[in-house]
Scaffold this motif. Structure first.
Motif, PDB file in Angstrom:
ATOM      1  N   ALA A 416      -1.370  33.208  20.119  1.00 46.84           N
ATOM      2  CA  ALA A 416      -1.849  33.590  18.792  1.00 46.84           C
ATOM      3  C   ALA A 416      -1.028  32.901  17.707  1.00 46.84           C
ATOM      4  CB  ALA A 416      -1.784  35.104  18.635  1.00 46.84           C
ATOM      5  N   ALA A 417       0.299  32.827  17.901  1.00 44.18           N
ATOM      6  CA  ALA A 417       1.171  32.204  16.905  1.00 44.18           C
ATOM      7  C   ALA A 417       0.816  30.737  16.695  1.00 44.18           C
ATOM      8  CB  ALA A 417       2.630  32.348  17.337  1.00 44.18           C
ATOM      9  N   ILE A 418       0.624  30.010  17.792  1.00 42.96           N
ATOM     10  CA  ILE A 418       0.342  28.578  17.678  1.00 42.96           C
ATOM     11  C   ILE A 418      -1.084  28.340  17.200  1.00 42.96           C
ATOM     12  CG2 ILE A 418       0.239  26.408  18.948  1.00 42.96           C
ATOM     13  CD1 ILE A 418       2.430  27.514  20.790  1.00 42.96           C
ATOM     14  N   ASP A 419      -2.032  29.122  17.715  1.00 51.99           N
ATOM     15  CA  ASP A 419      -3.430  28.937  17.322  1.00 51.99           C
ATOM     16  C   ASP A 419      -3.646  29.260  15.845  1.00 51.99           C
ATOM     17  OD1 ASP A 419      -6.151  28.322  18.292  1.00 51.99           O
ATOM     18  OD2 ASP A 419      -6.584  30.370  17.663  1.00 51.99           O
ATOM     19  N   GLU A 420      -2.910  30.232  15.339  1.00 46.79           N
ATOM     20  CA  GLU A 420      -3.046  30.627  13.931  1.00 46.79           C
ATOM     21  C   GLU A 420      -2.104  29.851  13.013  1.00 46.79           C
ATOM     22  OE1 GLU A 420      -5.216  32.778  12.658  1.00 46.79           O
ATOM     23  OE2 GLU A 420      -6.126  33.129  14.621  1.00 46.79           O
ATOM     24  N   ALA A 421      -1.327  28.903  13.596  1.00 49.84           N
ATOM     25  CA  ALA A 421      -0.338  28.147  12.819  1.00 49.84           C
ATOM     26  C   ALA A 421       0.563  29.107  12.043  1.00 49.84           C
ATOM     27  CB  ALA A 421      -1.026  27.166  11.876  1.00 49.84           C
ATOM     28  N   ALA A 422       0.990  30.165  12.737  1.00 52.29           N
ATOM     29  CA  ALA A 422       1.806  31.195  12.095  1.00 52.29           C
ATOM     30  C   ALA A 422       3.225  30.695  11.861  1.00 52.29           C
ATOM     31  CB  ALA A 422       1.834  32.451  12.960  1.00 52.29           C
ATOM     32  N   THR A 423       3.890  31.336  10.928  1.00 52.26           N
ATOM     33  CA  THR A 423       5.278  30.998  10.606  1.00 52.26           C
ATOM     34  C   THR A 423       6.143  32.239  10.686  1.00 52.26           C
ATOM     35  OG1 THR A 423       4.976  31.404   8.235  1.00 52.26           O
ATOM     36  CG2 THR A 423       4.518  29.171   9.042  1.00 52.26           C
ATOM     37  N   THR A 424       7.430  32.001  10.811  1.00 52.08           N
ATOM     38  CA  THR A 424       8.374  33.111  10.726  1.00 52.08           C
ATOM     39  C   THR A 424       8.415  33.598   9.280  1.00 52.08           C
ATOM     40  OG1 THR A 424      10.282  31.738  10.146  1.00 52.08           O
ATOM     41  CG2 THR A 424       9.774  31.994  12.497  1.00 52.08           C
ATOM     42  N   GLN A 425       9.112  34.654   9.055  1.00 51.45           N
ATOM     43  CA  GLN A 425       9.173  35.196   7.706  1.00 51.45           C
ATOM     44  C   GLN A 425      10.080  34.378   6.779  1.00 51.45           C
ATOM     45  OE1 GLN A 425       9.761  39.485   7.948  1.00 51.45           O
ATOM     46  NE2 GLN A 425       8.324  39.557   9.667  1.00 51.45           N
ATOM     47  N   LYS A 426      10.657  33.321   7.343  1.00 57.10           N
ATOM     48  CA  LYS A 426      11.388  32.358   6.512  1.00 57.10           C
ATOM     49  C   LYS A 426      10.586  31.067   6.356  1.00 57.10           C
ATOM     50  CE  LYS A 426      15.674  32.480   5.977  1.00 57.10           C
ATOM     51  NZ  LYS A 426      17.133  32.268   6.001  1.00 57.10           N
ATOM     52  N   GLY A 427       9.323  31.107   6.811  1.00 58.76           N
ATOM     53  CA  GLY A 427       8.432  29.985   6.559  1.00 58.76           C
ATOM     54  C   GLY A 427       8.465  28.875   7.585  1.00 58.76           C
ATOM     55  N   GLN A 428       9.140  29.063   8.722  1.00 60.23           N
ATOM     56  CA  GLN A 428       9.203  28.036   9.748  1.00 60.23           C
ATOM     57  C   GLN A 428       8.044  28.211  10.735  1.00 60.23           C
ATOM     58  OE1 GLN A 428      11.400  25.532   9.781  1.00 60.23           O
ATOM     59  NE2 GLN A 428      12.335  26.303   7.904  1.00 60.23           N
ATOM     60  N   ALA A 429       7.403  27.107  11.106  1.00 60.55           N
ATOM     61  CA  ALA A 429       6.310  27.165  12.078  1.00 60.55           C
ATOM     62  C   ALA A 429       6.835  27.688  13.410  1.00 60.55           C
ATOM     63  CB  ALA A 429       5.690  25.788  12.259  1.00 60.55           C
ATOM     64  N   ILE A 430       6.072  28.559  14.041  1.00 62.34           N
ATOM     65  CA  ILE A 430       6.490  29.149  15.318  1.00 62.34           C
ATOM     66  C   ILE A 430       6.078  28.234  16.455  1.00 62.34           C
ATOM     67  CG2 ILE A 430       6.220  31.120  16.872  1.00 62.34           C
ATOM     68  CD1 ILE A 430       5.650  32.837  14.420  1.00 62.34           C
ATOM     69  N   GLY A 431       7.049  27.871  17.283  1.00 67.18           N
ATOM     70  CA  GLY A 431       6.798  27.023  18.433  1.00 67.18           C
ATOM     71  C   GLY A 431       7.855  27.254  19.486  1.00 67.18           C
ATOM     72  N   ALA A 432       7.873  26.394  20.478  1.00 65.74           N
ATOM     73  CA  ALA A 432       8.785  26.576  21.602  1.00 65.74           C
ATOM     74  C   ALA A 432      10.247  26.528  21.181  1.00 65.74           C
ATOM     75  CB  ALA A 432       8.515  25.519  22.670  1.00 65.74           C
ATOM     76  N   ASP A 433      10.571  25.752  20.140  1.00 63.59           N
ATOM     77  CA  ASP A 433      11.967  25.573  19.751  1.00 63.59           C
ATOM     78  C   ASP A 433      12.400  26.469  18.595  1.00 63.59           C
ATOM     79  OD1 ASP A 433      12.345  23.601  21.685  1.00 63.59           O
ATOM     80  OD2 ASP A 433      11.541  22.051  20.351  1.00 63.59           O
ATOM     81  N   THR A 434      11.514  27.304  18.105  1.00 62.45           N
ATOM     82  CA  THR A 434      11.873  28.218  17.021  1.00 62.45           C
ATOM     83  C   THR A 434      12.942  29.190  17.506  1.00 62.45           C
ATOM     84  OG1 THR A 434       9.618  28.069  16.191  1.00 62.45           O
ATOM     85  CG2 THR A 434      10.965  29.872  15.355  1.00 62.45           C
TER      86      THR A 434
END
Length: 766
Positions: A416-434
């Protein structure tokens, strides 16, 4: 003519003319429509139609005779085949023995009347309003509804067919009227209770009495008779041995309804009624050809067919569909592979049941296993394990949805995070290295505000700053709870539904990130098959082909539309290879001697209080979900598996993963690799060799040192110059260290949501 006579003649003419002038005056004010639709004409038309209808019915009554019993009323066996066309089993010979009504206790007879048709002994065999409603529903395409008398139901079952047409309805009414005039009520009631289907392959009251209570029909009590009468409304749903909590509640309500109606009709004394208790039926007894796994497969195939009959309109509801299937004459070819089915059964036996000793450890008798294996390219269910034996454990563990999938839900959150291009609450894209904070019991925040949820990691272990990749490897609850809030729980649940989970009645709350909903191995196999198939929806299908001389069944394509992006699905797959290479499944899967270099992705799961344990994993060609469930052998309540097989805890990385590996690597001889369209995750090779950092990592060492050789696929965490209790990987990885060592209180940031990434690893698609 005299004057007097002329005057009288003129007066008479005047009187005759006067009314004519008045009528002419009124007529002049009428419209054409009013002249056309007078009340006399309307009444005449209605009367004419009524007389025409009566005339037509009289003609029908004269030309339609009571026919011989039709062929469908004479139950046949169903035939079940493996995918290669070889015979799996038949559902046994016709389980029906006609008994004379005189051999059935009078009060038991009346339970059926009280359940279905209280006016049976008084009516003419037809419910005119109910029949008219049925005809109107048929004409409008709404299907059948209730309202039929016992006579009509018997006529439909024995003389006619289940088709929903106006002509069949009219025939049913005519034959019912004639039958009621020509035969006694006892004759009709005997036919009804001897031809009805009661579930458990039981046709007629004698077979039902044996199937549910182990007695002859003449020995049934009123309470038992009321249950069998109630059962006719929904045999499968109301069968106590397999009913859900809702089904049990409904059949009890129906049972009470039957007995209360008997009191109302003065067929049962009120004081006797008050003393009656619900008679729980016995467990099913074996019937030829359905023991072991075959019974589970047959029941699941029947259920899939019944749903399809309702969807395509062949049956109006599930009860009618169950009747159609139960009457026999079907040949069902399943997608089950004979080879893979045997292999899955053997793997469960070798890796689990042979190691359980319920005679010496009571908890071992509470361990139930279920598994489903799916071809992700076709959606075919190629193997299914429902339990130790269909007649020893009636509930199918492969399709039951009452246990939590636990951490096997975590990949859904990342998808869901990757499909929705979601970000953390500090604005960083969520991915494997987050990077997230992996501290156990850390409060989950929504833009700085606690949401009232602080999940504990397994064994209450703190991980400090940790990448999403490593959090997936180690199944860190605190990370994915925060990620769920970052993405938005409504979005997470929406994606879960798209992937194949049943989420319509679930709340979108942070606690769902721990996999606290119910799910079955069949559902989870479908979810992971959709990930494996690059985001195209895969709905697991047990049926390959259905044949019948009386009905045509069209099966839907198990492969559906793109429900999440390929990048999202492939990125999750890439991350899940890390669970195998350096995570909770490494012991059972990574170094399994049967692996032979096969590429694997998967996720373990262990629920609260160890009531369930899972491993759902896949190769490019096969997806299999294995679940272990703690169920009290006597009460069937959910219980912990702590201590089973002599182990402190049954984790998903233990028996479920061992079963999965033994089965998958045993049946899949050709080594295959994932074709992934992603630039992140453990499956992606680094584009350069990083230099070691001079700063220790922030991840604490594993509690148990590993002595395994390095994974064939590099992970994303670099070795630290300061050794931990775990030896470094021989192959350097690409994740830069955190700036602050773990274990230092001052090293925790003020905002526990880091929202950073693990640094540019320059990864590219292999």
């Amino acid at each position: 003519m005299g004057r007097a006579e002329e005057r009288r003649a003129r007066q008479r003419a005047g009187r005759r003319a006067a009314p004519g002038r008045r009528r002419s005056s009124r007529a002049g004010g009428k419209s054409g429509i009013r002249r056309l639709f007078t009340w006399k004409k309307i009444l005449g038309t209605i009367l004419g139609l009524f007389l025409l209808g009566i005339g037509a019915f009289v003609v029908l009554y004269m030309v339609i005779d009571i026919p011989e019993g039709n062929a469908e009323a004479k139950k046949q066996s169903n035939v079940y085949k493996y995918s290669d066309g070889s015979i799996m089993t038949r559902d046994g010979d016709v389980n029906r023995e006609v008994v004379d009504l005189a051999h059935v206790p009078k009060k038991v007879q009346r339970t059926f009347v009280a359940a279905e048709n209280k006016t049976f002994y008084k009516d003419s065999g037809v419910d005119l309003r109910g029949t008219a409603r049925g005809i109107l529903n048929t004409l409008s395409g709404k299907g059948a509804q209730g309202g039929s008398t016992i006579t009509q139901q018997y006529v439909k079952n024995y003389y006619l067919t289940q088709e929903q047409t106006v002509s069949r309805k009219l025939k049913e009414m005519v034959i019912s009227l004639k039958l009621d005039r020509e035969k006694s009520k006892d004759y009709i009631l005997a036919g009804y209770i001897n031809t009805s289907y009661y579930g458990r392959n039981a046709y007629g009251i004698q077979a039902a009495a044996q199937a549910y209570y182990g007695v002859d029909a003449g020995q049934l009590s009123v309470e038992q008779g009321a249950y069998l009468a109630a059962l006719l409304q929904a045999p499968s749903q109301y069968d106590w041995a397999s009913a859900t909590d809702t089904g049990k509640k409904l059949v009890k309500q129906r049972w009470n309804y039957v007995l209360d109606n008997m009191v109302e009709e003065h067929w049962l004394d009120a004081s006797q009624r008050q003393a009656m208790q619900f008679p729980i039926p016995k467990d099913p007894k074996p019937s030829p050809g359905l023991s072991g796994q075959k019974g589970y497969l047959v029941a699941a195939a029947n259920k899939e067919l019944e749903k399809r009959l309702v969807v395509q309109g062949t049956a109006a509801n599930m009860k009618e569909a169950e009747d159609l299937v139960g009457r026999g004459g079907w040949t069902l070819t399943l997608n089950i592979s004979k080879k893979k089915q045997a292999a899955l059964e053997n793997s469960v036996k070798e890796q689990l049941t042979s190691k359980l000793k319920p005679k010496t450890r009571k908890v071992d008798g509470d361990v139930q296993a279920g598994g489903v294996s799916v071809d992700p390219k076709t959606g075919a269910v190629v193997a299914m394990y429902g339990g130790v034996d269909y007649y020893k454990h009636y509930t199918n563990n492969a399709t039951r949805t009452d246990y939590q999938p636990a951490s096997t839900f975590k990949p859904v959150i990342l998808a869901a995070a990757i499909d929705e291009a979601a970000t953390t609450q500090k604005g960083q894209a969520i991915g494997a290295d987050t990077i997230y904070d992996g501290t156990s019991k850390r409060p989950v925040l929504d833009h700085g505000t606690p949401v009232g949820f602080a999940p504990e990691n397994e064994d209450d272990q703190d991980y400090g700053p940790i990448t999403v990749q490593n959090a997936m490897n180690q199944s860190v609850n605190s990370v994915f709870a925060q990620m769920g809030v970052d993405v938005g729980m409504p979005k997470v649940m929406e994606v879960a539904g798209k992937l194949g989970m049943d989420t319509k009645d679930l709340q979108a709350v942070p606690a769902q990130t721990l996999g606290s909903m119910g799910a079955s191995p069949l559902q989870m196999a479908g979810v992971y098959a959709t990930l494996d198939h690059h985001g195209k929806k895969v709905t697991p299908a047990l049926l390959k082909k259905v044949e019948s001389s009386a009905h045509t069944v069209e099966l839907p394509d198990p492969i559906g539309d793109q429900v999440i992006s390929r990048n999202a699905a492939d990125s999750v797959t890439s991350v899940l290879t890390g669970v195998i290479g350096d995570g909770t499944a490494r012991e059972s899967v990574r170094n399994n001697p049967l692996r032979n270099g096969q590429k694997v992705a998967g996720k373990t799961g262990t629920s609260d209080d160890n009531k369930s344990a899972w491993f759902t994993g896949y190769t490019p060609d096969l997806v299999t979900s294995v679940g272990l469930f703690g169920e009290d052998a006597k009460t069937f309540a959910h219980v912990s598996m702590h201590g089973a097989a002599g182990l402190k805890r049954i984790n998903g990385g233990k028996f479920p993963a061992l079963i999965w590996a033994d089965y998958t690597f045993g049946v899949q001889k050709e080594v295959s690799e994932f074709d992934l369209d992603t630039d992140q995750g453990a499956a992606v090779e680094p584009s350069f060799t990083p230099t070691p950092s001079s700063t220790p990592t922030t991840q604490p060492p594993s509690q148990t040192p590993t002595t395994q050789p390095p994974s064939q696929t590099p992970t994303t965490q670099p070795p630290s110059q300061t050794p931990t209790t775990q030896p470094p990987s021989q192959t350097p990885t690409t994740q830069p260290p955190s700036q602050t060592p773990s274990g230092t209180p001052s090293g925790q940031p003020e905002n526990p949501i880091f929202g950073g990434t693990g640094g540019g690893n320059g990864a590219k698609r292999p």
